[in-house]
Enzyme design. Sequence first.
Site, PDB file in Angstrom:
ATOM      1  N   TRP A   1       0.837  -1.207   0.000  1.00 56.82           N
ATOM      2  CA  TRP A   1       0.000   0.000   0.000  1.00 56.82           C
ATOM      3  C   TRP A   1       0.867   1.252   0.000  1.00 56.82           C
ATOM      4  O   TRP A   1       0.506   2.276  -0.594  1.00 56.82           O
ATOM      5  CB  TRP A   1      -0.908  -0.008   1.229  1.00 56.82           C
ATOM      6  CG  TRP A   1      -1.729   1.233   1.404  1.00 56.82           C
ATOM      7  CD1 TRP A   1      -2.977   1.481   0.909  1.00 56.82           C
ATOM      8  CD2 TRP A   1      -1.362   2.416   2.128  1.00 56.82           C
ATOM      9  NE1 TRP A   1      -3.402   2.732   1.282  1.00 56.82           N
ATOM     10  CE2 TRP A   1      -2.435   3.325   2.023  1.00 56.82           C
ATOM     11  CE3 TRP A   1      -0.227   2.788   2.849  1.00 56.82           C
ATOM     12  CZ2 TRP A   1      -2.399   4.581   2.620  1.00 56.82           C
ATOM     13  CZ3 TRP A   1      -0.190   4.043   3.439  1.00 56.82           C
ATOM     14  CH2 TRP A   1      -1.269   4.921   3.327  1.00 56.82           C
ATOM     15  N   HIS A   2       2.031   1.164   0.639  1.00 57.82           N
ATOM     16  CA  HIS A   2       2.879   2.343   0.780  1.00 57.82           C
ATOM     17  C   HIS A   2       3.536   2.774  -0.523  1.00 57.82           C
ATOM     18  O   HIS A   2       3.913   3.941  -0.660  1.00 57.82           O
ATOM     19  CB  HIS A   2       3.957   2.100   1.838  1.00 57.82           C
ATOM     20  CG  HIS A   2       3.455   2.195   3.237  1.00 57.82           C
ATOM     21  ND1 HIS A   2       2.918   1.116   3.903  1.00 57.82           N
ATOM     22  CD2 HIS A   2       3.375   3.241   4.103  1.00 57.82           C
ATOM     23  CE1 HIS A   2       2.547   1.495   5.116  1.00 57.82           C
ATOM     24  NE2 HIS A   2       2.809   2.779   5.262  1.00 57.82           N
ATOM     25  N   GLY A   3       3.694   1.890  -1.468  1.00 62.21           N
ATOM     26  CA  GLY A   3       4.314   2.330  -2.708  1.00 62.21           C
ATOM     27  C   GLY A   3       4.683   1.193  -3.637  1.00 62.21           C
ATOM     28  O   GLY A   3       4.731   0.023  -3.240  1.00 62.21           O
TER      29      GLY A   3
END
Length: 482
Positions: free
Chosen positions: A328-330
């Site tokens: 989700w973060h990248g």
Amino acid sequence: MVFNSIKFVVFVLPVLFLYWSFFKKSKVAQNVLLLASSLFFYAWADWRFLFLLIASIIINYYLALKIRKEVDDEAKQRRFLYIGLVFNVGLLLYFKYFNFFYESFVELINVFGITSSYTTLSILLPLGISFFTFQTLGYLIDVYNEEIDPSHNFLEFSLFVAYFPKILSGPIERATKMMPQIQEKRAFSYELFVDGLRQILWGLFAKIVIAENCATIANPIFNNYEDQSGSTLILGAFFYAIQLYADFSGYSNMAIGLSKLFGIQLMRNFATPFFSTNISDFWRKWHISLTTWMMDYVFTPLSFSLRSYQKNGLIISIIATFVLVGFWHGANWTFVFYGLLHGIYFIPLVYSGKMNTSEIVAKGKFFPSIIEFIKMLLLFILIMATDIFFRANSIKEAINYIISIFSDDIFSIPQGLFNSNYLITIFLIFIFFFIEWNNREKKHDFEINNYNIFLRWSSYVFLFLLILFFGKSSETFIYFQF
């Protein structure tokens, strides 16, 4: 137009004045002003993606109504839910992950000797897409599960999605908590307004004093890690872990405090996570809105489907959930590996049966026990080491950084340790965590309303002076890229 900028102050002060003067008579007027302000705020960030946000609002609004309308036909309900899942996840996959999957595919076929010349697409990442997409996904799932009724008021739903204090970096709000507040007229509360100002002040201190001073030390070390001693690399990892926390918790506190000024309370997003004694407790206190979202919509259904495998099924569910948390973060394998490591850290807790144990450290006392202190210290070192993968550009770079720590000069004096910048930053970090520790049992890190008036104003002046003398300007937040 970030919260700690003059532009934002110029934007928000007139909105606040209008909100509590000419628009205070009805909830419709309040909501119209807040929605118009939110759309303007988002358009200021990048007007090209305003249409994407509006499209997301319209589509999810009508899909929720369709899901509820077909309550007697489960097949049609599922069909509309799947349309919503495909639409929202599709937005993320295209704007955030398309190039990542494309590059990974090309690298994979190159392994088999198939050469391919390619260029990545110039796909811009809409600000806040991970946050507002997860919020609308949760809304659709809650409507499908009949945990909430879909909103029949387009204005209220639009404000729920686009509300400017949390549109760019959260918290990821749940409709069950936020929608009832939007559906009622807000009355001015002096206590809530002042508490909001307090929280904004604390968030501002965390961001421009703690995070930015840590960044001035951590960034040069990470950018030139090959030339640093092992002890200096440890120091760089330490300052980055503090920077990451102060940056995001600072934004969250400013967002929550700002929302209180409008009479709307957002969920707490950080609850002194570095005062945890195990990884499970840490994730109950770190990025709480994302953790609870993942627990409710990923971990719970997955663990239920794997319940026949008992503890092994639980471990698989945890690891899969945290891999998604990382992803989700990248769009980088470093984030996937970051999530994988955090999932693996849960394994000892699962087998010891202590995964669900959580309590405030040294509750009712000022000093922790020796055992509690050792547990907090070891957990911090583990988090600090894992954050190296969060910061690095590639897994190879992160591993090289860690290997370089264990060099012959690991026990040497870190370079620059005794210069004024290092010593001042360490002193500021001490103040930061001292205040957090003192307020760890309260609703937020700077909840000092029970102090007498002299102590309260002394605290305000003290923080203001620290911001004035040691604050550093910054136009970015780390989590804006997510």
